[in-house]
Design a protein around this motif. Structure first.
Motif, PDB file in Angstrom:
ATOM      1  N   GLU A  96     -30.040 -47.142  22.625  1.00 50.00           N
ATOM      2  CA  GLU A  96     -30.317 -46.157  21.585  1.00 50.00           C
ATOM      3  C   GLU A  96     -30.920 -46.805  20.347  1.00 50.00           C
ATOM      4  N   GLU A  97     -30.344 -47.940  19.939  1.00 52.22           N
ATOM      5  CA  GLU A  97     -30.826 -48.611  18.735  1.00 52.22           C
ATOM      6  C   GLU A  97     -32.265 -49.072  18.899  1.00 52.22           C
ATOM      7  N   LEU A  98     -32.604 -49.552  20.091  1.00 49.94           N
ATOM      8  CA  LEU A  98     -33.970 -50.008  20.305  1.00 49.94           C
ATOM      9  C   LEU A  98     -34.945 -48.838  20.389  1.00 49.94           C
ATOM     10  N   ARG A  99     -34.511 -47.720  20.962  1.00 45.74           N
ATOM     11  CA  ARG A  99     -35.386 -46.545  20.964  1.00 45.74           C
ATOM     12  C   ARG A  99     -35.663 -46.115  19.528  1.00 45.74           C
ATOM     13  N   LEU A 100     -34.626 -46.193  18.697  1.00 49.90           N
ATOM     14  CA  LEU A 100     -34.822 -45.853  17.294  1.00 49.90           C
ATOM     15  C   LEU A 100     -35.806 -46.817  16.642  1.00 49.90           C
ATOM     16  N   ALA A 101     -35.642 -48.127  16.940  1.00 50.38           N
ATOM     17  CA  ALA A 101     -36.538 -49.131  16.357  1.00 50.38           C
ATOM     18  C   ALA A 101     -37.982 -48.904  16.810  1.00 50.38           C
ATOM     19  N   MET A 102     -38.171 -48.534  18.063  1.00 49.26           N
ATOM     20  CA  MET A 102     -39.525 -48.285  18.564  1.00 49.26           C
ATOM     21  C   MET A 102     -40.153 -47.059  17.911  1.00 49.26           C
ATOM     22  N   VAL A 103     -39.312 -46.009  17.712  1.00 52.89           N
ATOM     23  CA  VAL A 103     -39.832 -44.811  17.040  1.00 52.89           C
ATOM     24  C   VAL A 103     -40.173 -45.141  15.588  1.00 52.89           C
ATOM     25  N   GLU A 104     -39.371 -46.014  14.990  1.00 56.56           N
ATOM     26  CA  GLU A 104     -39.686 -46.432  13.618  1.00 56.56           C
ATOM     27  C   GLU A 104     -41.003 -47.203  13.580  1.00 56.56           C
ATOM     28  N   VAL A 105     -41.245 -48.034  14.627  1.00 56.13           N
ATOM     29  CA  VAL A 105     -42.531 -48.722  14.733  1.00 56.13           C
ATOM     30  C   VAL A 105     -43.663 -47.705  14.848  1.00 56.13           C
ATOM     31  N   LEU A 106     -43.408 -46.639  15.637  1.00 57.20           N
ATOM     32  CA  LEU A 106     -44.419 -45.595  15.787  1.00 57.20           C
ATOM     33  C   LEU A 106     -44.714 -44.921  14.448  1.00 57.20           C
ATOM     34  N   SER A 107     -43.655 -44.649  13.678  1.00 59.29           N
ATOM     35  CA  SER A 107     -43.844 -44.065  12.351  1.00 59.29           C
ATOM     36  C   SER A 107     -44.625 -45.009  11.452  1.00 59.29           C
ATOM     37  N   LYS A 166     -33.852 -38.507  17.087  1.00 55.04           N
ATOM     38  CA  LYS A 166     -34.383 -37.162  16.865  1.00 55.04           C
ATOM     39  C   LYS A 166     -34.938 -37.036  15.450  1.00 55.04           C
ATOM     40  N   LYS A 167     -34.144 -37.464  14.469  1.00 57.98           N
ATOM     41  CA  LYS A 167     -34.580 -37.327  13.079  1.00 57.98           C
ATOM     42  C   LYS A 167     -35.842 -38.134  12.808  1.00 57.98           C
ATOM     43  N   GLU A 168     -35.865 -39.377  13.292  1.00 61.88           N
ATOM     44  CA  GLU A 168     -37.030 -40.220  13.038  1.00 61.88           C
ATOM     45  C   GLU A 168     -38.262 -39.668  13.754  1.00 61.88           C
ATOM     46  N   SER A 169     -38.057 -39.113  14.943  1.00 62.90           N
ATOM     47  CA  SER A 169     -39.179 -38.534  15.673  1.00 62.90           C
ATOM     48  C   SER A 169     -39.750 -37.330  14.934  1.00 62.90           C
ATOM     49  N   CYS A 170     -38.869 -36.517  14.346  1.00 67.72           N
ATOM     50  CA  CYS A 170     -39.340 -35.354  13.588  1.00 67.72           C
ATOM     51  C   CYS A 170     -40.138 -35.806  12.368  1.00 67.72           C
ATOM     52  N   ARG A 171     -39.648 -36.827  11.701  1.00 69.75           N
ATOM     53  CA  ARG A 171     -40.388 -37.344  10.545  1.00 69.75           C
ATOM     54  C   ARG A 171     -41.745 -37.914  10.973  1.00 69.75           C
ATOM     55  N   CYS A 172     -41.757 -38.583  12.121  1.00 67.12           N
ATOM     56  CA  CYS A 172     -43.001 -39.132  12.639  1.00 67.12           C
ATOM     57  C   CYS A 172     -43.985 -38.013  12.977  1.00 67.12           C
ATOM     58  N   ALA A 173     -43.476 -36.913  13.558  1.00 66.54           N
ATOM     59  CA  ALA A 173     -44.341 -35.780  13.905  1.00 66.54           C
ATOM     60  C   ALA A 173     -44.974 -35.183  12.660  1.00 66.54           C
ATOM     61  N   VAL A 174     -44.196 -35.095  11.578  1.00 68.26           N
ATOM     62  CA  VAL A 174     -44.730 -34.557  10.326  1.00 68.26           C
ATOM     63  C   VAL A 174     -45.875 -35.439   9.815  1.00 68.26           C
ATOM     64  N   GLU A 191     -38.290 -29.044   9.374  1.00 66.36           N
ATOM     65  CA  GLU A 191     -39.425 -29.601   8.632  1.00 66.36           C
ATOM     66  C   GLU A 191     -40.573 -29.972   9.565  1.00 66.36           C
ATOM     67  N   ALA A 192     -40.234 -30.534  10.729  1.00 67.31           N
ATOM     68  CA  ALA A 192     -41.268 -30.877  11.698  1.00 67.31           C
ATOM     69  C   ALA A 192     -41.948 -29.612  12.234  1.00 67.31           C
ATOM     70  N   THR A 193     -41.168 -28.583  12.456  1.00 68.99           N
ATOM     71  CA  THR A 193     -41.739 -27.315  12.917  1.00 68.99           C
ATOM     72  C   THR A 193     -42.738 -26.780  11.904  1.00 68.99           C
ATOM     73  N   GLY A 194     -42.384 -26.910  10.619  1.00 67.27           N
ATOM     74  CA  GLY A 194     -43.300 -26.455   9.578  1.00 67.27           C
ATOM     75  C   GLY A 194     -44.637 -27.161   9.655  1.00 67.27           C
ATOM     76  N   ALA A 195     -44.619 -28.471   9.843  1.00 64.55           N
ATOM     77  CA  ALA A 195     -45.874 -29.232   9.908  1.00 64.55           C
ATOM     78  C   ALA A 195     -46.624 -28.957  11.203  1.00 64.55           C
ATOM     79  N   VAL A 196     -45.898 -28.857  12.317  1.00 68.23           N
ATOM     80  CA  VAL A 196     -46.549 -28.621  13.608  1.00 68.23           C
ATOM     81  C   VAL A 196     -47.280 -27.288  13.612  1.00 68.23           C
ATOM     82  N   VAL A 197     -46.637 -26.250  13.045  1.00 67.72           N
ATOM     83  CA  VAL A 197     -47.282 -24.936  12.991  1.00 67.72           C
ATOM     84  C   VAL A 197     -48.393 -24.927  11.957  1.00 67.72           C
ATOM     85  N   GLN A 198     -48.145 -25.588  10.828  1.00 66.14           N
ATOM     86  CA  GLN A 198     -49.138 -25.600   9.742  1.00 66.14           C
ATOM     87  C   GLN A 198     -50.454 -26.224  10.204  1.00 66.14           C
TER      88      GLN A 198
END
Length: 859
Positions: free
Chosen positions: A136-147, A180-188, A226-233
């Motif tokens: 889990e921690e590494l998936r989070l780190a990878m998503v943070e790299v993506l962000s 989940k949270k980091e992925s939503c921020r990345c999507a925004v 918040e991610a939904t707002g950006a995805v729809v916007q």
């Protein structure tokens, strides 16, 4: 010259750059030579060797403080080996590789050069079917790299749209909340970076976001919103329909941050969404719901956003609104106190979308969830505050919704429904809303409505919201509707009576003195409420409304009000007399009227007494007759302030006795018939003791009255026997000295029988009546002719003077002392004859001594 100088400078600069680049390349080459062995060690089977190699690489690069240009070249050479480490079996190695890649991305001047290798590798590790990252921690780190990649590369990520969306689809629904949270921020961030391309794949993220928006952690829900707002916007307008229901549910979220997030997102769409005009009717209700949030911060945010939206729309449609902007309409009269009138743009937005919004709001007000019904009712009030008089064209649908709201078991729904009904009264002409509302009030019991009080509740609120001047021409119709038997006598439920009373109070508060024109109708309603109410509080409220009705007409009190309408009230009651029963509200209405009007009923005896007479005929309902007689008893006991207040009751006494009381003293079998005779006896006793009946009047009906009373001395009921004895005592008190001898002689034998009664109270009363009977024997009573009667009476009394109870002996002695003045010689002889037969001769001796003393005095 200048040109030559510039050329020299340019050559010098290029030479310096070339020398510097050459230096960076040599430095990079040296570093890479030093790292070659460590890079080779990354392929060793030993975990420790691989780990030490990664640590050494970090030491040779970041710990050596190399320049960014050198790091760029080193990163280009190390990227593929580091990416290979992302699949290393050892978690520590994967972790070191991820962090090292992140450090390079932050440090190099051209991180976009790594995208062709980095993005596919991350996609494979996070969203691929083979070898997904288990930690889990590494998936989070990878998503943070993506962000981080999104942050440093921005729009250069457009070619990798498919990879990015595939990764986010998987990580947004990752089991780990932080991912989940980091992925939503990345999507925004990603949506904002590639707006021209993002719309092609935006719909792919809607489903995972909607799965995440109801997560148990409120921060995850907020991130998803918040991610939904950006995805729809930045996506296509088609996604709005897919997310609306989910966002609407978040308006009921327990977390204020989540509700605030929904408000912010919806407000942003209404301001910036490209196709927002097509979705106004769906988005406006969500934002307006925030105006009634329990958190002030959310209410303020919703209000500010709504003002911005209205102002923006007003500016965009300035030509269409030119006349309304140049000649603004003044606020409606009686605008709700404390409410700020929305701007023109806000009002117009609601008016133009009301026909699409109202059906959904009305439907939600019947939802099985309480929170949904409460929120819908609150929204309806906000919509009406914006729509103002434009709500007239939707009045049929509005009233149906308000009936359901006022019939709801949830107080919050009812409260908002009543506030909405008040707004209808404020903005809509009474001529219009009464035309639709009053028929529902009249037919509330004939329809399938589960709550007949609901139309009355809506009517009372609408009347409160309206103005006296507007209601004045319609008061007659409103009063007639409320006083109609199907309305005011429709139900005895407290809730129904409460709303009926609320209508009267609304009329009195709104129309004040104008209510004089419907004073009779309002009085009829208040009488009905008091008669049918079972709770003392409700009766007191009706009494207070009655006092208010007197006050608005400048009357001295309730007596004056009843005097003004008594004739119509009695006629009103008489109309339904043939159908009266013990359960009829008319009988209760009669009781309220005659008890509250006090001395006024004495002025209307010709109308009242026939009504009473018809209601107590032996053929009528026994229980109802019983209640009427109880009422008559109360009136007769205070006859001078009720029936005889004008001194005219005596003119009707003969009819009252012969036609009203005596038919109900006739013996009939059954306990109910016995109770009625007892009630009639109580009325007779009250009449005899009340002072309204004279001796002459009593003599006129004595022949018919006395036999009935004497017959009641043999009743099974102790109370009836007691009242019969008391009635005879009262009769003798009033007319005993004027009764004929034969009438008197019929009374004493029946009283003698009561001396053997099982009730001590009846015996004592009978003795008092016998004493009074003896004192009534005047000069016209022929003692010689009636000697047998007196002889029998004295014998019986002497027998009871030997009673075991001393108080009875004393009472009988007193009666015989009274009889000693009638025929002393006969009494003396009878006393001497039984003296020796008594347990004690003391009482006989006292009686004989009393007789001798009387004889001596007369001599």
């Amino acid at each position: 010259d200048v040109a030559v100088t510039a050329h020299v400078v340019s050559i010098t600069t290029e030479a310096g750059a070339a020398m510097e680049a050459g230096g960076d390349e040599r430095a990079a080459a040296e570093v890479l030579r030093a790292l070659a062995r460590h890079v080779n060690c990354l392929s060793e089977e030993s975990k420790a060797t691989r780990r030490r190699a990664l640590d050494a690489i970090r030491e040779e690069t970041f710990d050596s403080r190399l320049s960014s240009a050198v790091l760029q070249d080193v990163f280009a050479a190390l990227l593929r080996p580091l990416l290979k480490c992302l699949t290393d079996p050892m978690e520590r190695c994967r972790e070191s590789a991820v962090h090292m890649i992140a450090d390079f991305l932050r440090s190099v001047p051209r991180p976009e050069d790594s995208l062709p290798y980095l993005i596919p590798a991350l996609s494979q590790r996070l969203a691929g079917s083979d070898l997904p990252e288990p930690s889990e921690e590494l998936r989070l780190a990878m998503v943070e790299v993506l962000s981080l990649v999104v942050e440093v590369c921005g729009g250069r990520l457009a070619p990798y749209l498919d990879h990015m969306v595939r990764i986010l689809q998987r990580t947004i629904v990752d089991p780990f909340p932080e991912v989940k949270k980091e992925s939503c921020r990345c999507a925004v961030s990603f949506a904002k970076c590639v707006p021209d391309h993002f719309h092609m794949q935006s719909e792919s993220l809607v489903k995972p976001l909607m799965q995440t928006v109801c997560h148990q952690h409120f921060r995850v829900r907020l991130a998803a919103i918040e991610a939904t707002g950006a995805v729809v916007q930045y996506g296509t307008g088609r996604s709005v329909d897919d997310v609306l229901s989910h966002l609407a549910q978040r308006l009921f979220d327990d977390s204020p941050q989540v509700r605030k997030g929904v408000t912010q997102v919806v407000g942003g769409w209404l301001l910036h969404l490209r196709d927002r005009y097509s979705y106004f009717h769906k988005l406006i209700p969500l934002l307006l719901s925030g105006l009634d949030d329990k958190v002030p911060e959310i209410r303020l945010l919703a209000s500010d956003l709504w003002k911005q939206i209205g102002a923006q729309w007003e500016k965009e449609n300035e030509e269409d609104l030119k006349d309304k902007l140049d000649f603004p309409a003044s606020p409606p009269a009686r605008y709700p106190t404390g409410a700020e009138r929305p701007g023109l743009g806000c009002r117009e937005l609601v008016v133009r979308n009301l026909c699409k919004v109202l059906p959904a709001v009305s439907r939600d007000m019947t939802d099985w969830l309480v929170t949904t019904r409460v929120k819908s009712a609150q929204l309806l009030r906000v919509l009406l505050l914006h729509a103002e008089d434009h709500s007239t064209q939707h009045l049929g649908l509005l009233l149906s919704a308000l009936y359901r709201a006022c019939a709801d078991g949830e107080p919050g729904v009812v409260r908002s429904g009543l506030e909405s009904a008040e707004l209808i009264g404020t903005f809509v002409s009474p001529e219009v809303f009464l035309k639709l509302l009053l028929p529902h009030v009249e037919n509330s019991f004939s329809t399938s409505s589960s709550c007949p009080a609901a139309p009355l509740a809506v009517l009372s609120a609408a009347l409160r919201g309206s103005s006296g001047g507007a209601l004045r021409p319609h008061l007659g119709r409103v009063g007639d509707t409320l006083a109609h038997p199907d309305v005011c006598q429709g139900s005895q439920q407290a809730s129904y009576l409460q709303q009926l009373l609320a209508c009267v109070r609304a009329l009195l508060s709104t129309c004040d003195g104008d209510c004089e024109t419907i004073s009779l109708q309002l009085l009829q309603v208040l009488v009905t409420v008091q008669s049918a109410a079972g709770e003392p509080e409700l009766r007191e409220e009706a009494q207070e409304a009655l006092r208010t009705l007197c006050r608005v007409q400048a009357l001295d009190g309730e007596v004056e009000l009843y005097r003004q309408h008594m004739e119509q009230l009695l006629s009103w009651l008489s109309n339904g007399l043939p159908s009266w029963s013990s359960y009829s509200v008319q009988r209760l209405q009669l009781e309220v009227i005659v008890l509250q009007s006090g001395p006024v009923i004495g002025e209307f005896l010709p109308q009242l007494l026939p009504l009473l007479q018809a209601s107590v005929q032996p053929s009528r309902d026994p229980e109802m007759r019983l209640h009427i007689f109880i009422l008559l008893s109360k009136l007769l006991l205070d006859a001078s302030n009720t029936l005889d207040s004008q001194g005219r009751f005596s003119e009707h006494l003969v009819m009252f006795l012969l036609d009203l009381l005596l038919p109900n003293l006739v013996w009939h079998a059954g306990r109910t018939a016995g109770a009625i005779r007892a009630a009639a006896l109580s009325c007779l006793l009250a009449l005899l003791q009340g002072g309204a009946l004279t001796g002459e009047q009593l003599i006129a009906v004595e022949e018919k009255l006395t036999p009935q009373v004497l017959a009641c001395l043999d009743e099974d009921s102790q109370l009836s026997r007691l009242m019969a004895c008391r009635s005879l005592f009262a009769l003798l008190s009033l007319a005993g000295k004027h009764l004929r001898t034969d009438a008197l002689n019929k009374i004493y034998p029946e009283l003698l029988k009561r001396l053997d009664d099982s009730s001590e109270e009846v015996r004592a009363t009978a003795l008092k009546a016998l004493g009074l009977w003896l004192s009534c024997l005047g000069k016209d009573y022929d003692t010689q002719a009636c000697r047998p009667h007196l002889e029998f009476l004295f014998q019986q009394l002497l027998l009871h003077m030997d009673d075991p109870e001393s108080h009875v002996q004393e009472a009988v002695l007193d009666v015989l002392k009274t009889g000693s003045t009638v025929y002393p010689t006969l009494l003396s002889r009878e006393a001497e004859a039984v003296r020796d037969k008594h347990r004690s001769p003391a009482y006989c001796d006292r009686l004989l001594e009393h007789i001798r003393s009387l004889t001596q005095e007369s001599a």
